[in-house]
Design a protein around this motif. Structure first.
Motif, PDB file in Angstrom:
ATOM      1  N   ARG A 149       7.380  10.025  -3.060  1.00  0.00           N
ATOM      2  CA  ARG A 149       6.335   9.274  -3.745  1.00  0.00           C
ATOM      3  C   ARG A 149       5.020   9.158  -2.960  1.00  0.00           C
ATOM      4  O   ARG A 149       4.172   8.349  -3.298  1.00  0.00           O
ATOM      5  N   GLY A 150       4.843   9.961  -1.894  1.00  0.00           N
ATOM      6  CA  GLY A 150       3.718   9.717  -0.988  1.00  0.00           C
ATOM      7  C   GLY A 150       2.430  10.469  -1.270  1.00  0.00           C
ATOM      8  O   GLY A 150       1.442  10.262  -0.559  1.00  0.00           O
TER       9      GLY A 150
ATOM     10  N   SER B  11       7.932  -2.089  -2.556  1.00  0.00           N
ATOM     11  CA  SER B  11       7.366  -0.827  -2.077  1.00  0.00           C
ATOM     12  C   SER B  11       7.490  -0.747  -0.560  1.00  0.00           C
ATOM     13  O   SER B  11       8.078  -1.620   0.061  1.00  0.00           O
TER      14      SER B  11
ATOM     15  N   GLN C 224       7.004  10.993   4.962  1.00  0.00           N
ATOM     16  CA  GLN C 224       6.148  10.787   3.786  1.00  0.00           C
ATOM     17  C   GLN C 224       4.657  10.718   4.169  1.00  0.00           C
ATOM     18  O   GLN C 224       3.816  11.269   3.454  1.00  0.00           O
TER      19      GLN C 224
ATOM     20  N   SER D 225      -2.987   5.817  -1.482  1.00  0.00           N
ATOM     21  CA  SER D 225      -1.954   5.400  -0.537  1.00  0.00           C
ATOM     22  C   SER D 225      -2.234   3.991  -0.005  1.00  0.00           C
ATOM     23  O   SER D 225      -1.322   3.178   0.168  1.00  0.00           O
TER      24      SER D 225
ATOM     25  N   TRP E  63      -1.095   1.228  -2.373  1.00  0.00           N
ATOM     26  CA  TRP E  63       0.340   0.906  -2.341  1.00  0.00           C
ATOM     27  C   TRP E  63       0.695  -0.058  -1.203  1.00  0.00           C
ATOM     28  O   TRP E  63       1.747  -0.682  -1.232  1.00  0.00           O
ATOM     29  N   ARG E  64      -0.187  -0.202  -0.219  1.00  0.00           N
ATOM     30  CA  ARG E  64       0.098  -1.148   0.869  1.00  0.00           C
ATOM     31  C   ARG E  64      -0.069  -2.588   0.417  1.00  0.00           C
ATOM     32  O   ARG E  64       0.402  -3.505   1.089  1.00  0.00           O
TER      33      ARG E  64
ATOM     34  N   GLU F  22       8.312   4.294  -0.653  1.00  0.00           N
ATOM     35  CA  GLU F  22       7.739   5.627  -0.416  1.00  0.00           C
ATOM     36  C   GLU F  22       8.689   6.751  -0.841  1.00  0.00           C
ATOM     37  O   GLU F  22       8.245   7.829  -1.223  1.00  0.00           O
TER      38      GLU F  22
ATOM     39  N   MET G 250       8.139   1.208   3.395  1.00  0.00           N
ATOM     40  CA  MET G 250       8.850   2.187   4.230  1.00  0.00           C
ATOM     41  C   MET G 250      10.330   1.844   4.455  1.00  0.00           C
ATOM     42  O   MET G 250      10.971   2.421   5.340  1.00  0.00           O
TER      43      MET G 250
ATOM     44  N   THR H 204       1.295  12.516   2.558  1.00  0.00           N
ATOM     45  CA  THR H 204       0.103  11.734   2.186  1.00  0.00           C
ATOM     46  C   THR H 204      -1.154  12.378   2.766  1.00  0.00           C
ATOM     47  O   THR H 204      -2.175  12.507   2.077  1.00  0.00           O
TER      48      THR H 204
ATOM     49  N   ARG I  54       2.337   4.987   8.738  1.00  0.00           N
ATOM     50  CA  ARG I  54       2.123   4.802   7.299  1.00  0.00           C
ATOM     51  C   ARG I  54       0.850   3.976   7.033  1.00  0.00           C
ATOM     52  O   ARG I  54       0.077   4.257   6.115  1.00  0.00           O
TER      53      ARG I  54
END
Length: 456
Positions: free
Chosen positions: A323-324, A240, A204, A229, A232-233, A313, A242, A208, A369
């Motif tokens: 979803r990346g 959410s 993923q 991106s 989302w972290r 992801e 990995m 990104t 990621r």
């Protein structure tokens, strides 16, 4: 997001939840490609957000689209909030800040994805242009503050809006300021699902980087290539990320169910009302211990809706959802399904892709990621730059699409849809770096030109 599911059968056992996912298994001859993309509406005059209300608002845009297409309106408390194509299976829906989403019908080839996209854009333009509305193809709104962005009249979003700040600093940015393009793909067995899930989670960050397209916040460079991106972290880490457990022995539909049971819920829908159950797990609801609905049992609809509020992801529903990627201008959209179809729908390529990632550890996958939003192609895993791996993946995907051999009316196979990615790799720069170069050069430190150059 897809429309809320309606199936009010009360659930009796965990096995039913597993069976619901397992019902997604299909023979390869029935594999389809679903592509969803979001774009940000803006006023052609002044580049402002578009409100829902009014003669030139989002509601009017949806009403115009309904008249043009003849699709079923999706209503909530007297407001039109989406459209559904009963025959083809496509849908148009609104994200919280008015981002306009096409959830494409399940199609057989990437050529059909492109044809669907071109038809959709022609239809949207026909209605939007007279209303003075344009659409932007970036991963994040480049100039507006959160407080400027109007809220769409959807009950689930007010619940999410209250809950998000409790679980991460960027949840509201995710809701109101980001756009993505996603591809949904099928699996032929539980083992096939697991293999595809693992390969696509590990890779993923490659998508990104290839689609990194959100370097601006409120008119300034934000220090990232994909700020979407990065958002989302720190949106809600309980739902959410990995999903490292998916690489452990025993992974399958049951393991996903056990994960989803413990993810906090947002809402339960009863009739037209959204009941706020935020923070309470589906497991508690299943045991009749939901604070908001004591003694009540969930239905299959509740389960399907809950699965649509989990955001790793790669997401498992009755298909796998990639979803990346940042939202991108229309010319690059078909490249995302092409990339993943080439990697996942050809067995030889899927094996080669698994060989590429199978030795990576959970910590290495996570570090990649974490680094990719800021560094893009310059992120590293072990002793390799992500750029090299991206080049390898696009080559693999190209071979997979050629072997698939799905030919368009001009005799071209689906690998032609990878051309935008091949150009990016030739330049050695992510789309965001190209945009930053313009910002620091020809654009004179303004993001305004993006509303012309990156509009649909």
């Amino acid at each position: 997001m897809a429309r809320d599911q309606i199936d009010m059968t009360p659930l009796q056992s965990r096995d039913e939840l597993v069976a619901w996912l397992a019902a997604g298994v299909k023979p390869p001859s029935e594999f389809r490609i679903g592509t969803e993309h979001e774009k940000t509406p803006f006023t052609l005059e002044g580049y402002h957000p578009v409100p829902y209300e009014g003669a030139r608002g989002i509601g009017a845009l949806l009403e115009g689209m309904q008249l043009l297409l003849g699709w079923e309106p999706i209503m909530e408390r007297g407001n039109i909030i989406g459209l559904y194509d009963v025959t083809g299976g496509g849908a148009i829906s609104l994200e919280p800040g008015g981002q306009f989403e096409l959830s494409g019908a399940p199609v057989e080839t990437v050529h059909q994805t492109q044809a669907e996209l071109m038809a959709h854009l022609a239809q949207v333009r026909e209605i939007a242009t007279p209303l003075g509305i344009g659409f932007l193809g970036l991963g994040m709104t480049p100039s507006w503050s959160r407080s400027q962005i109007p809220v769409m009249p959807k009950g689930r979003y007010s619940i999410m809006r209250n809950y998000m700040p409790k679980v991460g600093q960027y949840g509201l940015d995710m809701m109101f300021r980001t756009c993505t393009v996603q591809t949904n793909l099928d699996f032929s067995s539980e083992a096939d699902m697991v293999k595809k899930l693992r390969v696509s989670v590990a890779l993923q960050p490659i998508a990104t980087a290839l689609f990194a397209n959100s370097p601006f916040t409120e008119g300034k460079a934000n220090g990232f290539l994909s700020f979407r991106s990065e958002i989302w972290r720190d949106t809600d880490n309980a739902r959410s990320g990995m999903i490292p457990w998916a690489f452990e022995d025993g992974m399958g539909f049951e393991r996903w169910v056990d994960y989803a049971l413990d993810v906090p819920m947002y809402f339960v829908k009863r009739g037209d009302s959204y009941i706020d159950v935020s923070g309470s797990s589906f497991r508690a609801f299943f045991d009749g211990k939901s604070n908001a609905l004591p003694g009540e049992r969930p239905t299959l609809s509740d389960w399907a809706n809950h699965l649509s509020t989990i955001f790793p992801e790669v997401r498992l529903k009755r298909y796998l959802e990639m979803r990346g990627a940042d939202g991108v201008p229309w010319g690059r959209l078909p490249a995302l399904p092409a990339f993943w179809v080439g990697l996942l729908y050809d067995d030889a390529t899927l094996d080669a892709a698994w060989d590429l990632v199978k030795h990576w550890t959970a910590a290495e996958r996570q570090a990649l990621r974490d680094d990719v939003p800021r560094f893009g192609f310059k992120a590293r895993i072990r002793d390799r730059y992500l750029f090299e791996i991206a080049r390898e993946c696009v080559k693999l995907s190209h071979a997979g699409l050629r072997r698939r051999g799905r030919i368009d009316h001009l005799g071209r196979d689906e690998s032609r849809h990878l051309e935008p990615l091949e150009r990016i790799l030739e330049s050695g720069r992510t789309p965001a770096e190209e945009m930053l170069e313009k910002f620091n050069g020809a654009w004179g430190g303004s993001v305004e030109p993006a509303y012309k150059e990156y509009a649909f």
